[in-house]
Design a protein around this motif. Sequence first.
Motif: not given
Length: 164
Positions: A19, A22, A25, A33, A36-38, A96-97
Motif C-alpha cells: 500500500s 501502509k 516491513t 515502503t 506506516k505513514t499516517t 486509513e486509505r
Amino acid sequence: MTDNITSVGGGSRPEAEVSALKGRTGAGAPAETRGKTTIADGVVAKIAGMATREVPGIYNLGAGMARAFGAMRERVPGAGGGGGAVTRGVKVEVGERQAAVDLDVVVEYGVSIVDVAGGVRTNVISAVERMTGLEVVEVNVAVDDVHLPDDEEEQTEPNEGRVR
C-alpha cells in the motif's frame, strides 16, 4: 472499500504488493515502503482549503458565523488566527486509505455555482490524492452565500448616517 495497493517489482507475486500508506516491513522490502505513514485530519483540511481557494469564483470559505468569528480571531493578537483561516469552512474525515471532504463556501456574484462547485471538486480531489495518496470518496460543497460587489464597499466605508 477499495484497497489502494500497488505492485512493486516486475513480478506479479502477491507478496510483492504494498500500500502507498501502509508498507511492508523487513530487510527484503524497499526502504520507501518500510513503516506506516499516517496523515492527520488537519493536513487534509489545509490541502482542501488551499485547493478550494485556488478555484476562480470562490470568494471565501465558511458559513456566516464561522467567518465572523474567524475575522474577530484574526484581529486579536495571540488568538491563534494563523492556520485557522485556511481550514475555516472545511471538514474532513480521514481513514486509513480514504478521505471525505465537506466545504462551506461563498461564491462571487455572477458565476455559475454548478461550474464553481465542479471546479472545486476537481481541484480538491486532485490536490488531496496527489499530495497524500488517499482516495477522496466525496467532496460535498455547500454554498452558504453569494458575495456581491457592493458588499466590499459597504464594509470599508465608515457609517456616516443617511443625512449630511
